[in-house]
Design a protein around this motif. Structure first.
Motif, PDB file in Angstrom:
ATOM      1  N   HIS A 152      -1.331  -4.553 -25.395  1.00 55.33           N
ATOM      2  CA  HIS A 152      -1.001  -4.779 -26.804  1.00 55.33           C
ATOM      3  C   HIS A 152      -2.173  -5.380 -27.576  1.00 55.33           C
ATOM      4  O   HIS A 152      -2.021  -6.339 -28.332  1.00 55.33           O
ATOM      5  CB  HIS A 152       0.238  -5.667 -26.939  1.00 55.33           C
ATOM      6  N   GLY A 153      -3.369  -4.850 -27.330  1.00 51.59           N
ATOM      7  CA  GLY A 153      -4.546  -5.287 -28.064  1.00 51.59           C
ATOM      8  C   GLY A 153      -5.272  -6.490 -27.488  1.00 51.59           C
ATOM      9  O   GLY A 153      -6.242  -6.958 -28.063  1.00 51.59           O
ATOM     10  N   THR A 154      -4.817  -7.010 -26.357  1.00 47.62           N
ATOM     11  CA  THR A 154      -5.446  -8.163 -25.712  1.00 47.62           C
ATOM     12  C   THR A 154      -5.988  -7.751 -24.356  1.00 47.62           C
ATOM     13  O   THR A 154      -5.284  -7.107 -23.576  1.00 47.62           O
ATOM     14  CB  THR A 154      -4.430  -9.306 -25.525  1.00 47.62           C
ATOM     15  N   GLN A 155      -7.240  -8.092 -24.082  1.00 47.47           N
ATOM     16  CA  GLN A 155      -7.804  -7.838 -22.761  1.00 47.47           C
ATOM     17  C   GLN A 155      -7.183  -8.802 -21.756  1.00 47.47           C
ATOM     18  O   GLN A 155      -7.153 -10.017 -21.986  1.00 47.47           O
ATOM     19  CB  GLN A 155      -9.326  -8.010 -22.778  1.00 47.47           C
ATOM     20  N   VAL A 156      -6.669  -8.265 -20.655  1.00 46.43           N
ATOM     21  CA  VAL A 156      -6.024  -9.057 -19.615  1.00 46.43           C
ATOM     22  C   VAL A 156      -6.455  -8.546 -18.245  1.00 46.43           C
ATOM     23  O   VAL A 156      -6.929  -7.416 -18.108  1.00 46.43           O
ATOM     24  CB  VAL A 156      -4.480  -9.002 -19.720  1.00 46.43           C
ATOM     25  N   LEU A 157      -6.268  -9.382 -17.255  1.00 47.12           N
ATOM     26  CA  LEU A 157      -6.399  -8.963 -15.864  1.00 47.12           C
ATOM     27  C   LEU A 157      -5.004  -8.612 -15.366  1.00 47.12           C
ATOM     28  O   LEU A 157      -4.041  -9.326 -15.645  1.00 47.12           O
ATOM     29  CB  LEU A 157      -6.982 -10.093 -15.019  1.00 47.12           C
ATOM     30  N   ASN A 158      -4.890  -7.534 -14.607  1.00 46.27           N
ATOM     31  CA  ASN A 158      -3.604  -7.087 -14.094  1.00 46.27           C
ATOM     32  C   ASN A 158      -3.516  -7.411 -12.612  1.00 46.27           C
ATOM     33  O   ASN A 158      -4.267  -6.866 -11.802  1.00 46.27           O
ATOM     34  CB  ASN A 158      -3.451  -5.578 -14.320  1.00 46.27           C
ATOM     35  N   GLY A 185       8.291  -3.578 -21.698  1.00 41.55           N
ATOM     36  CA  GLY A 185       8.565  -2.280 -22.302  1.00 41.55           C
ATOM     37  C   GLY A 185       8.173  -1.157 -21.369  1.00 41.55           C
ATOM     38  O   GLY A 185       7.969  -1.358 -20.168  1.00 41.55           O
ATOM     39  N   ALA A 186       8.067   0.022 -21.928  1.00 41.37           N
ATOM     40  CA  ALA A 186       7.740   1.199 -21.132  1.00 41.37           C
ATOM     41  C   ALA A 186       6.360   1.057 -20.511  1.00 41.37           C
ATOM     42  O   ALA A 186       5.385   0.773 -21.197  1.00 41.37           O
ATOM     43  CB  ALA A 186       7.795   2.442 -22.007  1.00 41.37           C
ATOM     44  N   GLY A 187       6.310   1.240 -19.202  1.00 46.59           N
ATOM     45  CA  GLY A 187       5.049   1.236 -18.481  1.00 46.59           C
ATOM     46  C   GLY A 187       4.607   2.658 -18.216  1.00 46.59           C
ATOM     47  O   GLY A 187       5.105   3.601 -18.827  1.00 46.59           O
ATOM     48  N   TYR A 188       3.689   2.812 -17.288  1.00 42.40           N
ATOM     49  CA  TYR A 188       3.157   4.135 -16.987  1.00 42.40           C
ATOM     50  C   TYR A 188       4.227   5.057 -16.407  1.00 42.40           C
ATOM     51  O   TYR A 188       4.211   6.251 -16.651  1.00 42.40           O
ATOM     52  CB  TYR A 188       1.987   4.024 -16.013  1.00 42.40           C
TER      53      TYR A 188
END
Length: 89
Positions: A4-10, A73-76
């Motif tokens: 959602h527009g924010t860089q994150v580590l998964n 929400g909807a993922g891959y």
């Protein structure tokens, strides 16, 4: 990755069914969370978890992540709940 527009580590973890219930995922996730805090403290850490996967929810919580209801929400390939640490306000 971008969330959602924010860089994150998964934080992604997947184990063979023969390893389930032995604490490996919780231990690994906790170690990764600690490493991220020391080495890349400015990046939020997230885990995408299926709502029905109670064990994975517990792993995320044990690792110090909290559910961010507003980001789910909807993922891959299905619905994902997002567990996160250090998300900006």
């Amino acid at each position: 990755m971008d969330l959602h527009g924010t860089q994150v580590l998964n934080l992604f973890y997947r184990f063979a069914t023969s390893a389930w219930g032995q604490g490996f995922a919780g231990e690994a996730a906790t170690k990764v969370t600690a490493w991220v805090s020391r080495h890349v403290p400015d990046l939020p850490l997230i885990a995408r978890v299926r709502p029905a996967n109670i064990a994975s929810q517990r792993v995320a919580i044990r690792a110090g992540l909290a559910r961010a209801q507003h980001l789910g929400g909807a993922g891959y390939d299905g619905l994902d709940w997002i567990y996160a640490s250090k998300l900006p306000n």
